[in-house]
Scaffold this motif. Structure first.
Motif, PDB file in Angstrom:
ATOM      1  N   ARG A   1     -15.327   9.952   2.423  1.00  0.00           N
ATOM      2  CA  ARG A   1     -13.939  10.193   2.050  1.00  0.00           C
ATOM      3  C   ARG A   1     -13.666  11.691   1.910  1.00  0.00           C
ATOM      4  N   ILE A   2     -14.580  12.398   1.263  1.00  0.00           N
ATOM      5  CA  ILE A   2     -14.395  13.837   1.071  1.00  0.00           C
ATOM      6  C   ILE A   2     -14.348  14.555   2.417  1.00  0.00           C
ATOM      7  N   ALA A   3     -15.258  14.175   3.330  1.00  0.00           N
ATOM      8  CA  ALA A   3     -15.258  14.799   4.659  1.00  0.00           C
ATOM      9  C   ALA A   3     -13.949  14.523   5.389  1.00  0.00           C
ATOM     10  N   ALA A   4     -13.434  13.304   5.282  1.00  0.00           N
ATOM     11  CA  ALA A   4     -12.169  12.962   5.927  1.00  0.00           C
ATOM     12  C   ALA A   4     -11.009  13.739   5.300  1.00  0.00           C
ATOM     13  N   ILE A   5     -11.031  13.861   3.978  1.00  0.00           N
ATOM     14  CA  ILE A   5      -9.977  14.614   3.279  1.00  0.00           C
ATOM     15  C   ILE A   5      -9.994  16.074   3.712  1.00  0.00           C
ATOM     16  N   GLU A   6     -11.171  16.659   3.823  1.00  0.00           N
ATOM     17  CA  GLU A   6     -11.270  18.055   4.257  1.00  0.00           C
ATOM     18  C   GLU A   6     -10.764  18.225   5.687  1.00  0.00           C
ATOM     19  N   SER A   7     -10.973  17.205   6.521  1.00  0.00           N
ATOM     20  CA  SER A   7     -10.491  17.292   7.904  1.00  0.00           C
ATOM     21  C   SER A   7      -8.969  17.236   7.978  1.00  0.00           C
ATOM     22  N   LEU A   8      -8.319  16.735   6.924  1.00  0.00           N
ATOM     23  CA  LEU A   8      -6.860  16.652   6.901  1.00  0.00           C
ATOM     24  C   LEU A   8      -6.203  17.949   6.435  1.00  0.00           C
ATOM     25  N   SER A   9      -7.002  18.927   6.029  1.00  0.00           N
ATOM     26  CA  SER A   9      -6.424  20.146   5.448  1.00  0.00           C
ATOM     27  C   SER A   9      -5.595  20.943   6.449  1.00  0.00           C
ATOM     28  N   GLY A  10      -5.852  20.765   7.744  1.00  0.00           N
ATOM     29  CA  GLY A  10      -5.057  21.474   8.741  1.00  0.00           C
ATOM     30  C   GLY A  10      -3.993  20.614   9.378  1.00  0.00           C
ATOM     31  N   ASN A  11      -3.801  19.406   8.854  1.00  0.00           N
ATOM     32  CA  ASN A  11      -2.858  18.452   9.438  1.00  0.00           C
ATOM     33  C   ASN A  11      -1.525  18.531   8.702  1.00  0.00           C
ATOM     34  N   LEU A  12      -0.468  18.909   9.407  1.00  0.00           N
ATOM     35  CA  LEU A  12       0.848  19.067   8.773  1.00  0.00           C
ATOM     36  C   LEU A  12       1.712  17.817   8.882  1.00  0.00           C
ATOM     37  N   SER A  13       1.174  16.722   9.403  1.00  0.00           N
ATOM     38  CA  SER A  13       1.991  15.528   9.588  1.00  0.00           C
ATOM     39  C   SER A  13       2.379  14.927   8.245  1.00  0.00           C
ATOM     40  N   VAL A  14       3.487  14.209   8.261  1.00  0.00           N
ATOM     41  CA  VAL A  14       3.942  13.521   7.048  1.00  0.00           C
ATOM     42  C   VAL A  14       2.921  12.488   6.617  1.00  0.00           C
ATOM     43  N   GLU A  15       2.291  11.827   7.592  1.00  0.00           N
ATOM     44  CA  GLU A  15       1.290  10.808   7.270  1.00  0.00           C
ATOM     45  C   GLU A  15       0.121  11.404   6.491  1.00  0.00           C
ATOM     46  N   ALA A  16      -0.374  12.562   6.948  1.00  0.00           N
ATOM     47  CA  ALA A  16      -1.512  13.194   6.274  1.00  0.00           C
ATOM     48  C   ALA A  16      -1.148  13.576   4.847  1.00  0.00           C
ATOM     49  N   ARG A  17       0.043  14.137   4.673  1.00  0.00           N
ATOM     50  CA  ARG A  17       0.471  14.508   3.319  1.00  0.00           C
ATOM     51  C   ARG A  17       0.658  13.278   2.442  1.00  0.00           C
ATOM     52  N   ALA A  18       1.147  12.181   3.043  1.00  0.00           N
ATOM     53  CA  ALA A  18       1.316  10.944   2.274  1.00  0.00           C
ATOM     54  C   ALA A  18      -0.028  10.402   1.825  1.00  0.00           C
ATOM     55  N   VAL A  19      -1.041  10.489   2.690  1.00  0.00           N
ATOM     56  CA  VAL A  19      -2.385  10.018   2.320  1.00  0.00           C
ATOM     57  C   VAL A  19      -2.923  10.820   1.136  1.00  0.00           C
ATOM     58  N   LEU A  20      -2.803  12.132   1.205  1.00  0.00           N
ATOM     59  CA  LEU A  20      -3.304  12.972   0.116  1.00  0.00           C
ATOM     60  C   LEU A  20      -2.509  12.738  -1.170  1.00  0.00           C
ATOM     61  N   ASN A  21      -1.216  12.534  -1.049  1.00  0.00           N
ATOM     62  CA  ASN A  21      -0.411  12.253  -2.245  1.00  0.00           C
ATOM     63  C   ASN A  21      -0.795  10.922  -2.872  1.00  0.00           C
ATOM     64  N   GLN A  22      -1.139   9.942  -2.036  1.00  0.00           N
ATOM     65  CA  GLN A  22      -1.582   8.659  -2.582  1.00  0.00           C
ATOM     66  C   GLN A  22      -2.920   8.806  -3.304  1.00  0.00           C
ATOM     67  N   ILE A  23      -3.798   9.628  -2.753  1.00  0.00           N
ATOM     68  CA  ILE A  23      -5.081   9.868  -3.425  1.00  0.00           C
ATOM     69  C   ILE A  23      -4.858  10.597  -4.744  1.00  0.00           C
ATOM     70  N   LEU A  24      -3.854  11.459  -4.782  1.00  0.00           N
ATOM     71  CA  LEU A  24      -3.580  12.257  -5.979  1.00  0.00           C
ATOM     72  C   LEU A  24      -2.537  11.615  -6.893  1.00  0.00           C
ATOM     73  N   SER A  25      -2.238  10.342  -6.679  1.00  0.00           N
ATOM     74  CA  SER A  25      -1.288   9.663  -7.563  1.00  0.00           C
ATOM     75  C   SER A  25      -1.852   9.614  -8.986  1.00  0.00           C
ATOM     76  N   THR A  26      -0.967   9.702  -9.967  1.00  0.00           N
ATOM     77  CA  THR A  26      -1.390   9.801 -11.358  1.00  0.00           C
ATOM     78  C   THR A  26      -0.667   8.790 -12.235  1.00  0.00           C
ATOM     79  N   ARG A  27      -1.172   8.649 -13.427  1.00  0.00           N
ATOM     80  CA  ARG A  27      -0.523   7.838 -14.455  1.00  0.00           C
ATOM     81  C   ARG A  27      -0.615   8.608 -15.772  1.00  0.00           C
ATOM     82  N   GLU A  28       0.370   8.406 -16.616  1.00  0.00           N
ATOM     83  CA  GLU A  28       0.373   9.055 -17.919  1.00  0.00           C
ATOM     84  C   GLU A  28      -0.111   8.065 -18.974  1.00  0.00           C
ATOM     85  N   ALA A  29      -0.888   8.565 -19.910  1.00  0.00           N
ATOM     86  CA  ALA A  29      -1.458   7.691 -20.937  1.00  0.00           C
ATOM     87  C   ALA A  29      -1.617   8.482 -22.234  1.00  0.00           C
ATOM     88  N   VAL A  30      -1.952   7.762 -23.317  1.00  0.00           N
ATOM     89  CA  VAL A  30      -2.163   8.375 -24.626  1.00  0.00           C
ATOM     90  C   VAL A  30      -3.305   7.652 -25.318  1.00  0.00           C
TER      91      VAL A  30
END
Length: 646
Positions: A190-219
């Motif tokens: 997964r890390i190798a694939a993510i690093e390969s996306l660093s030069g990809n400007l497509s909306v799909e690539a950014r959507a994939v990274l945003n999904q990986i970086l999705s967050t939740r708030e908690a206390v």
């Protein structure tokens, strides 16, 4: 189980070998599960179909999913069928041959439910990824891209190894990287694939990274040890104390409460004979007294609890409010953040490049629209409000030529000189009949040309109507030059840019290398001295006005290729043309180029801050021009002008 089935399905389907049994035989082996499919039986049916390796399997899955399969009641055989009245038209499931129509009463339609159809649809994508038909493989890849699932990763990888189409292979490889980044069980993969996306400007690539970086708030009292922490929130700074306390309430970490105003309102509502919960109202003139009386009401169940602000703040301080990644592996999110930073940097650079291309294109349009006005205004000092109508005349000339010559390439080539001739003649006529009598009377000239512009607009409406007329570009100008998902520019605008360069060179050649250009420059700088040297200023004014009008006609053909051709189109460019001339410097070709560039880039820069409102951008552009000429009234490149002749 579905993942195992689909992996087996894809592997078997790659063989495409000859099979001993027919598709009907496979269906009969699974007749009960096909006739009454369910989520618990459909996987086994799909696995058997995959193992058969029969070429008709994808067609059957499509028909099964779309309720196009019927079963004959007499012998249980399956057919492709479509109902028509009381009959049903049948086709053979193996050959697809038309078997004619029979009464519907002897057949039963197979109607899988929505859940089964989703399973079939997912399986169908796996089949089609390795279909012999390139178009079907492409459709399958796009379908997978729209709804990616973990089970699709292995079949996609299997199809890559046998993909023969270079473009489709690149698309599959890119999609495989995206699915690997999200779904692969191996963190390092997964890390190798993510690093390969660093030069990809497509909306799909950014959507994939945003999904990986999705967050939740908690206390919590303390952040759990296994939490992939993104950040912490400070009550009173990052979130309000009220919001923080409400989050504690929602997490069952604090009792519910009401506001101080609601508490006081509840006290008033519970006054009975001058007392509240047995306490004399006269004693409730302090905060402590009101809090005590309300506490009695709450204990008696007559009011919601009230927690003082200081207690709420203390409760918030006693807990940790944090944002956690949904992804549990910190190494994966670290890689995703690094890739997003790289993409953000590249995205900003490419957005700047895209805006610059747009601005350059807009500047070339403004230059074409204004260069004729710059020549006439600079040489003659005439404020020609009908200049936009010469642009309109050129566009309509191109339209008429296309009605005569249907070949769009030839018609445009013919339209350019014809538009020049038409508008040159119209310009000479206007100068001879009207403008020559109004020299040195700018107000009268402005009013006269404004009236002529209205008359020309009405004439165009009478001849061509009020609807926009198409000026069609040649097929080789269709589409756009696309560098990536961010940077692109249409071929028409590229053609207009090169046309502007050609005219820049042509005008410079005329002004600097021809006798006409020498005489024009002489009249521009000192008409009196030019006349004493044998130059006829009256003739030069006529030719210059005709030249400027002719250039406006050619600009009309170019502008009409991408803009609407109507009787009012000239009004869309007259203001920008005057701004370009005034900002650049009256009567100077280089000044016009500089003015068009400044206005084009400034307007696109303004639009970048407010892209949904181009009218506001044009308004701000006018304000900018007004401020600019306050500091540089002669423009960017100012001529010495007629001062020597005044």
């Amino acid at each position: 189980m579905l993942r195992t089935v689909l992996t087996t399905l894809a592997a078997c389907w790659l063989a495409f070998g000859a099979a001993a049994q027919s598709l009907q035989d496979v269906l009969q082996d699974n007749a009960a599960a096909i006739a009454k499919p369910s989520r618990s039986t459909v996987d086994a049916v799909i696995a058997d179909l995959a193992a058969s390796g029969l070429p008709g399997v994808p067609d059957f899955l499509v028909a099964w999913r779309d309720k196009g399969v019927w079963q004959r009641d007499a012998d249980g055989l399956f057919f492709y069928a479509a109902a028509s009245g009381d009959d049903v038209a049948l086709r053979d499931v193996d050959t697809g041959d038309d078997l004619g129509s029979e009464p519907k009463a002897g057949y039963t339609e197979i109607r899988p439910n929505a859940g089964v159809r989703r399973v079939i649809g997912t399986a169908l994508v796996q089949f089609l990824l390795s279909d012999p038909d390139t178009a079907r493989r492409r459709d399958a890849v796009e379908s997978l891209a729209r709804r990616p699932e973990p089970d699709q990763l292995e079949p996609l990888r299997a199809s890559i190894t046998v993909e023969s189409d270079p473009a489709l292979l690149a698309r599959k490889t890119d999609l495989e990287r995206q699915l690997t980044a999200r779904f692969d069980p191996d963190p390092q993969a997964r890390i190798a694939a993510i690093e390969s996306l660093s030069g990809n400007l497509s909306v799909e690539a950014r959507a994939v990274l945003n999904q990986i970086l999705s967050t939740r708030e908690a206390v919590a009292r303390e952040v759990p040890a296994d939490t992939n922490l993104a950040s912490t929130l400070d009550p009173g700074t990052d979130i309000s104390v009220e919001d923080a306390y409400q989050r504690l309430v929602d997490a069952d970490l604090a009792p519910t409460t009401i506001t101080r105003d609601a508490r006081d309102a509840a006290l008033v509502a519970n006054i009975d004979a001058g007392r509240i919960a047995g306490i004399d109202v006269a004693t409730l003139d302090t905060e402590e007294g009101r809090a005590g009386a309300y506490a009695r009401l709450a204990e008696a169940g007559n009011a919601d609890p009230f927690v003082p602000e200081e207690d709420r703040a203390a409760a918030a301080e006693a807990h940790t409010f944090y944002v956690a990644y949904d992804e549990a592996d910190a190494a994966v999110t670290d890689a995703a953040r690094a890739s997003m930073r790289e993409i953000s940097t590249r995205l900003a650079f490419n957005q700047f490049a895209d805006i610059s291309l747009d601005a350059l294109s807009l500047a070339s349009i403004y230059f074409l629209a204004a260069i004729g006005l710059a020549i006439t205004f600079g040489v003659m000092g005439v404020i020609n409000m009908a200049h936009g109508e010469f642009i309109m005349m050129g566009a309509y000339t191109g339209y008429v030529i296309q009605q005569i010559i249907p070949d769009y390439t030839i018609s445009i080539i013919v339209a350019l000189p014809v538009a020049f001739a038409v508008t040159f003649g119209a310009g000479v006529a206007l100068e001879r009949l009207v403008i020559r009598w109004l020299y040195h009377r700018p107000l009268e000239t402005l009013l006269a040309t404004f009236g002529i512009s209205i008359a020309l607009q009405q004439l165009a409406k009478n001849v061509f109507g009020t609807q926009a007329r198409p000026l069609t570009s040649p097929g080789w100008l269709d589409g756009a030059w696309v560098l990536n998902d961010v940077v692109s520019i249409s071929y028409i605008r590229i053609a207009i840019f090169f046309l502007a360069l050609i005219f820049l060179g042509l005008i410079l050649f005329i002004l600097r290398r021809t006798r006409l250009g020498l005489e024009v420059r002489a009249v521009t700088q000192n008409p009196g001295m030019a006349a004493s040297m044998g130059i006829n200023p009256d003739r030069i004014n006529m030719l210059t006005f005709g030249l400027g009008s002719g250039i406006a006609g050619i600009a009309g053909v170019a502008i009409g290729l991408y803009a609407k051709v109507t009787s009012e189109m000239g009004g869309d460019y007259i203001v920008q043309s005057f701004m370009t001339v005034v900002v650049g410097g009256v009567g100077n070709v280089w000044g016009t180029l500089a003015g068009a560039s400044l206005i084009g880039f400034t307007q696109k820069g303004i639009e970048w801050f407010n892209p949904s409102n181009t009218l506001a951008a044009q308004t701000y552009m006018i304000l900018f021009v007004i401020l600019f000429i306050q500091f540089r009234p002669k423009g960017i490149v100012a001529l010495k002008g007629r001062a020597a002749g005044d």
